[in-house]
Scaffold this motif. Sequence first.
Motif, mmCIF file in Angstrom:
data_model
loop_
_atom_site.group_PDB
_atom_site.id
_atom_site.type_symbol
_atom_site.label_atom_id
_atom_site.label_comp_id
_atom_site.label_asym_id
_atom_site.label_seq_id
_atom_site.Cartn_x
_atom_site.Cartn_y
_atom_site.Cartn_z
ATOM 1 N N SER A 92 0.832 -1.198 0.000
ATOM 2 C CA SER A 92 0.000 0.000 0.000
ATOM 3 C C SER A 92 0.867 1.249 0.000
ATOM 4 O O SER A 92 1.932 1.279 0.610
ATOM 5 C CB SER A 92 -0.908 0.010 1.237
ATOM 6 O OG SER A 92 -1.535 1.260 1.401
ATOM 7 N N VAL A 233 -10.005 -2.657 4.670
ATOM 8 C CA VAL A 233 -9.019 -2.462 3.611
ATOM 9 C C VAL A 233 -8.870 -3.733 2.787
ATOM 10 O O VAL A 233 -8.810 -3.694 1.546
ATOM 11 C CB VAL A 233 -7.666 -2.026 4.210
ATOM 12 C CG1 VAL A 233 -6.572 -2.034 3.149
ATOM 13 C CG2 VAL A 233 -7.782 -0.640 4.830
ATOM 14 N N ARG A 237 -9.639 -4.007 -1.210
ATOM 15 C CA ARG A 237 -8.590 -4.385 -2.162
ATOM 16 C C ARG A 237 -8.902 -5.707 -2.850
ATOM 17 O O ARG A 237 -8.590 -5.881 -4.033
ATOM 18 C CB ARG A 237 -7.245 -4.430 -1.448
ATOM 19 C CG ARG A 237 -6.692 -3.033 -1.132
ATOM 20 C CD ARG A 237 -5.310 -3.099 -0.517
ATOM 21 N NE ARG A 237 -4.726 -1.775 -0.375
ATOM 22 C CZ ARG A 237 -3.940 -1.197 -1.284
ATOM 23 N NH1 ARG A 237 -3.641 -1.829 -2.397
ATOM 24 N NH2 ARG A 237 -3.439 0.002 -1.075
ATOM 25 N N HIS A 372 -7.632 3.085 -1.286
ATOM 26 C CA HIS A 372 -7.140 1.713 -1.382
ATOM 27 C C HIS A 372 -7.638 1.031 -2.655
ATOM 28 O O HIS A 372 -6.903 0.254 -3.277
ATOM 29 C CB HIS A 372 -7.554 0.921 -0.146
ATOM 30 C CG HIS A 372 -6.728 1.213 1.058
ATOM 31 N ND1 HIS A 372 -5.442 0.737 1.213
ATOM 32 C CD2 HIS A 372 -6.983 1.954 2.165
ATOM 33 C CE1 HIS A 372 -4.947 1.160 2.362
ATOM 34 N NE2 HIS A 372 -5.860 1.892 2.959
#
Length: 397
Positions: A92, A233, A237, A372
């Motif tokens: 990230s 997250v 993703r 993200h």
Amino acid sequence: MTPGVGGQDGETRDPWIPRAEVLSLLGVKTQTLYAYVSRGRITARPDPADPRRSLYAAADVARLKGSSSGEAPGVVLPFEPPAVKGEALVQSTVSLISEGRLYYRGRDVAQWAQNARVEDTARLLWGAEETNPFAGLGVRVDSAVGASHRARLFAALARRAEEAPSSLGRSPDALRIEAAVAMNEVVDAVAGPGPRLFFHQRLARGWRMLERDSVHLRRALVLAADFDLDPAVLATRAAASGGASPAGAAFAGLAAASGSALARILARSIAYVAEARRDPAGAAQRRMAEEGAIPGFGSETFPHGDPRADALLALADLPPDLTAVIREAEAACGQRAGFAAALAIMARRLELPREGASDVLLIGRLTGLMAHALDQIIDGSPIRARLRYVGPRPQGE
């Protein structure tokens, strides 16, 4: 025998050990240690001899060190390549926790939030500092409907997720504009259509706040945008890596965020603040006697104080009753207000609806989840993970 951790059967001679010893024993970097603490794998507390430093539970370190890989099963390490076999590795560029501070793409969040707006934060986290994906956005005629702010938020985002095409093969600029359109429609769904002001100003009008108080809402939204690696997250993703649009990926993440540990702590903090406003000292003592802790106070990730809470409360000009809530709780539990408590207190300061703090958290978090999604789509770094079957053996074997 290793100092601090050792002895027969993993017994420990010293229940608490300093950071340098933990890093040496586990062979990891500081960021990985912070990840262990944030996920509850290692317990941390302030060093009584120096409150600026932390000590770590030797028993937790011994347990991690005793596993065959040097780590506990299922731990996700965002900053420690190469990945341990069977774990997910997520690369990230969005945010980082280091030495007790939180950074958005290298910017100290506490400092950034002093003047930045949601739109500025989005452009920073989305890698759009040279362009403005929010330019020229208007009002959608058929606004999303729902019985509550949260229902309208999810309805607006779900509609954008359904309407948007797959992210595969699309340009970064087009994806950023799509993310901006989704954010714009979400804010309208929550606040109602109106003048094209900045997001925090539109939300302040929707909540009928005093204009001078909108600065506190702005700061809260910015501070809530992103925080380390968590299931929200991962969900974002994972959806993005499968080809979902930014809105679709963020919808998956926001669903996870709505039931996250922070969301649950915030709900308890909201209830505690309501209780403690009537009797700050009594409420703090009751919670300590019944639970041994006070919701929203203390942080394993930030044992010396959450910089987001400090930034949110620094210029809040709290009335005496809310100041007493913080003072009595900190005195009773010996720990400072964390971000959940600060957000609950700020919501009372701004006279938001009962669930206003939770709505602020989700709206602010949406900015980071979009980041993200875009990071995953544009960068294209794969999420490496293995699924190990541990269910019943096939019949006949």
